[in-house]
Scaffold this motif. Structure first.
Motif, PDB file in Angstrom:
ATOM      1  N   MET A   9      41.310  36.136  41.916  1.00  0.00           N
ATOM      2  CA  MET A   9      41.199  36.736  43.228  1.00  0.00           C
ATOM      3  C   MET A   9      42.274  36.089  44.103  1.00  0.00           C
ATOM      4  SD  MET A   9      38.881  39.024  43.062  1.00  0.00           S
ATOM      5  CE  MET A   9      37.389  39.524  42.190  1.00  0.00           C
ATOM      6  N   ALA A  10      42.901  36.862  44.974  1.00  0.00           N
ATOM      7  CA  ALA A  10      43.980  36.332  45.807  1.00  0.00           C
ATOM      8  C   ALA A  10      43.494  35.119  46.601  1.00  0.00           C
ATOM      9  CB  ALA A  10      44.487  37.413  46.747  1.00  0.00           C
TER      10      ALA A  10
ATOM     11  N   PRO B 178      46.327  39.975  40.600  1.00  0.00           N
ATOM     12  CA  PRO B 178      45.211  39.884  41.543  1.00  0.00           C
ATOM     13  C   PRO B 178      44.129  40.910  41.232  1.00  0.00           C
ATOM     14  CG  PRO B 178      47.124  40.901  42.585  1.00  0.00           C
ATOM     15  CD  PRO B 178      47.562  40.437  41.240  1.00  0.00           C
TER      16      PRO B 178
ATOM     17  N   PHE C  98      40.656  43.164  41.738  1.00  0.00           N
ATOM     18  CA  PHE C  98      39.971  43.893  42.810  1.00  0.00           C
ATOM     19  C   PHE C  98      38.858  44.712  42.177  1.00  0.00           C
ATOM     20  CE2 PHE C  98      43.753  46.048  41.325  1.00  0.00           C
ATOM     21  CZ  PHE C  98      43.288  47.308  40.968  1.00  0.00           C
TER      22      PHE C  98
ATOM     23  N   ALA D 160      41.209  46.419  48.693  1.00  0.00           N
ATOM     24  CA  ALA D 160      41.627  45.321  47.821  1.00  0.00           C
ATOM     25  C   ALA D 160      42.733  45.756  46.865  1.00  0.00           C
ATOM     26  CB  ALA D 160      40.431  44.790  47.039  1.00  0.00           C
ATOM     27  N   LEU D 161      42.697  47.013  46.405  1.00  0.00           N
ATOM     28  CA  LEU D 161      43.786  47.532  45.575  1.00  0.00           C
ATOM     29  C   LEU D 161      45.095  47.510  46.347  1.00  0.00           C
ATOM     30  CD1 LEU D 161      45.209  49.042  43.272  1.00  0.00           C
ATOM     31  CD2 LEU D 161      44.196  51.168  44.134  1.00  0.00           C
TER      32      LEU D 161
ATOM     33  N   GLU E  38      45.933  45.641  48.850  1.00  0.00           N
ATOM     34  CA  GLU E  38      46.360  44.253  49.035  1.00  0.00           C
ATOM     35  C   GLU E  38      46.929  43.672  47.743  1.00  0.00           C
ATOM     36  OE1 GLU E  38      42.741  42.565  50.421  1.00  0.00           O
ATOM     37  OE2 GLU E  38      43.041  43.207  52.516  1.00  0.00           O
ATOM     38  N   ALA E  39      46.325  44.044  46.612  1.00  0.00           N
ATOM     39  CA  ALA E  39      46.824  43.560  45.320  1.00  0.00           C
ATOM     40  C   ALA E  39      48.224  44.085  45.048  1.00  0.00           C
ATOM     41  CB  ALA E  39      45.868  43.977  44.205  1.00  0.00           C
TER      42      ALA E  39
ATOM     43  N   LEU F 266      50.697  42.114  46.934  1.00  0.00           N
ATOM     44  CA  LEU F 266      50.919  40.820  46.290  1.00  0.00           C
ATOM     45  C   LEU F 266      51.843  40.945  45.079  1.00  0.00           C
ATOM     46  CD1 LEU F 266      47.588  38.781  46.286  1.00  0.00           C
ATOM     47  CD2 LEU F 266      49.857  37.926  46.865  1.00  0.00           C
TER      48      LEU F 266
ATOM     49  N   VAL G 296      48.585  45.167  37.443  1.00  0.00           N
ATOM     50  CA  VAL G 296      47.503  45.783  38.207  1.00  0.00           C
ATOM     51  C   VAL G 296      46.196  45.555  37.432  1.00  0.00           C
ATOM     52  CG1 VAL G 296      46.608  47.910  39.201  1.00  0.00           C
ATOM     53  CG2 VAL G 296      49.076  47.478  39.208  1.00  0.00           C
TER      54      VAL G 296
ATOM     55  N   SER H  25      44.423  52.975  40.358  1.00  0.00           N
ATOM     56  CA  SER H  25      45.111  51.750  39.956  1.00  0.00           C
ATOM     57  C   SER H  25      45.996  51.990  38.742  1.00  0.00           C
ATOM     58  CB  SER H  25      44.096  50.645  39.663  1.00  0.00           C
ATOM     59  OG  SER H  25      43.312  50.941  38.520  1.00  0.00           O
TER      60      SER H  25
END
Length: 477
Positions: free
Chosen positions: A131-132, A151, A153, A178-179, A181-182, A185, A201, A217
């Motif tokens: 997790m980030a 990361p 999610f 969260a996707l 944000e991933a 990252l 991913v 994703s």
């Protein structure tokens, strides 16, 4: 540009491009410059600003680890060695994973401990499924490793109120956020100044993500040209949950959704439709994995602790399934993981020929590299990254060294690792990590575990102490 040459290594595990396989090359010279191998062969006659003696050494490609959780697992040592929930088929995921967690202060030390152990066991490329957390990318850059930032999610978190039923708390909008944000990252990782970070991913688990999140994703992974990984077929409870929801096995359902392909990785992939613990009316899962080119990330230690194992690695290989290896749990020792993978495969098959050391090493190098979409790691060949492991074949535990790789995996282990290079930079020398303070991180983690232990009753559904859940080997008097 400085060229470094390792001259007259006793043996190198070199890549034979014509045969598509690793070979032993005695009397080898290996040259590298600007992070890449410029020569692998004999009688190097090019420039050499720095020369290293290869006497007494085996030079092999750095190992590729495609599944690990460095930000959390080191904290679990002493907690989860012997636990498994009886009412959930001895999985430790649903009852214990949420309560033995590193706090924010301890996460950097968890990462440093895990990455140090990996480097010391010859890993030069790692997929970090975490997790980030703050400072993640710079911490990975500091390590000197080549890291695939992954990361995780999800749309739901799992929990149990009673130790025999798994429940899910859903928040679909949080999963989509969260996707996004991933993906940000992943972009930042690929732009990192170290030049050694890249992305993947990773929807966390097949049972905690909505079909929409999984499809979105996977499409993003395809669009960006990166790999896609998910935990699936990792527990009996998950198998039953997916068959209840969809009438298909986890592998069958992922395939129906169009999610499996050559850049897809299944974390664990144990409970297929023909596993003795999950017999289903189909017998297609193994075929699906092979036909789609999906890679299985095999991490035997974490499951062996609970009496669980894949049935069996040699069978997957013979069926044409691509295999990569990972260290899902502590110790983050890839050579130990390889040894256990071999022994479990053979005991499950009741056949010492079911998995060869050749196949095992391929899984730990080119199998993992292929899953990550890389043809420049996991092999010693001109043009590949200068990710090298120097093994002391004069070490007493390597002797006799008729077959040095077998001596390394089945006897000496990380004790014989002399040095490790990533991108031509030395990151390990004589059992010491040069980029991180491993002893200090381990000491900090020891203190942090006391904080985690004090919080266990608050997080546990039955409000038990850590000692009640995981009694120590002997009582303290």
């Amino acid at each position: 540009m400085t060229t470094t040459v390792i001259r007259q290594a006793d043996v190198a595990i070199a890549w034979d491009a014509a045969a598509g396989q690793h070979v032993y090359l005695p009397g080898a010279d290996i040259a590298f410059a600007d992070g890449r191998l410029t020569f692998v062969g004999r009688d190097y006659a090019g420039p050499a600003e720095e020369t290293l003696s290869g006497s007494g050494l085996m030079v092999m490609p750095g190992l590729v680890n495609i599944h690990a959780h460095p930000s959390s697992e080191p904290m679990n040592k002493g907690f989860t060695d012997e636990v498994g929930t009886p009412g959930l088929y001895n999985s430790s995921l649903y009852e214990y994973l949420p309560i033995f967690r590193a706090d924010a202060e301890a996460v950097p030390d968890c990462v440093r401990v895990a990455l140090s152990e990996l480097l010391l066991s010859g890993v030069t490329t790692l997929a970090d499924l975490s997790m980030a957390h703050p400072g993640w990318l710079d911490l990975l850059g500091e390590s000197g490793m080549r890291v695939c930032v992954a990361p995780m999610f999800r749309s739901a978190r799992w929990f149990t109120r009673n130790g025999h039923v798994v429940e899910y708390a859903w928040d679909e909008q949080a999963g989509e956020k969260a996707l996004a944000e991933a993906l940000t990252l992943v972009e930042r990782a690929e732009q990192h100044e170290s030049g050694r970070l890249f992305g993947m991913v990773v929807p966390a688990q097949v049972d905690t993500c909505t079909p929409e999140l999984l499809r979105d994703s996977r499409e993003e992974a395809r669009r960006r040209g990166v790999s896609w990984q998910i935990h699936a077929a990792q527990s009996v409870s998950e198998f039953h949950e997916i068959t209840r929801r969809h009438g298909l096995t986890p592998i069958g359902w992922l395939h129906e959704q169009g999610l499996l392909a050559e850049r897809s990785i299944i974390g664990h992939g144990i409970f297929l439709d023909d596993h003795p613990s999950t017999p289903w009316h189909t017998r297609r899962d193994l075929d699906i994995l092979a036909e789609t080119g999906t890679t299985v990330a095999h991490c035997p230690t974490v499951f062996a602790r609970r009496g669980i194992t894949l049935k069996h690695l040699g069978r997957y290989r013979r069926h044409g399934v691509t295999i990569g290896l990972g260290t899902d749990t502590y110790p983050h020792n890839m050579l130990d993981e390889m040894r256990l993978a071999a022994y479990l495969a053979r005991t499950q098959a009741t056949d010492p020929r079911s998995l060869t050391t050749t196949e095992l090493f391929e899984a730990a190098t080119i199998g993992g590299a292929r899953a990550l979409g890389r043809d420049d790691i996991g092999r010693l060949a001109e043009g590949c990254r200068a990710d090298l492991v120097l093994v002391d074949i004069t070490h007493p535990m390597m002797r006799p060294a008729r077959d040095p790789l077998r001596s390394l995996i089945y006897a000496a282990g990380d004790r014989a690792v002399r040095a490790v290079f990533v991108d031509g930079r030395k990151v390990v020398e004589d059992g010491t990590v040069l980029t991180m303070d491993y002893p200090a991180a381990a000491a900090h983690l020891h203190e942090a575990q006391k904080r985690v232990e004090a919080e266990v009753p608050r997080h546990d559904w039955a409000h038990r102490s850590a000692e009640a859940i995981a009694p120590t080997t002997f009582r303290w008097r």
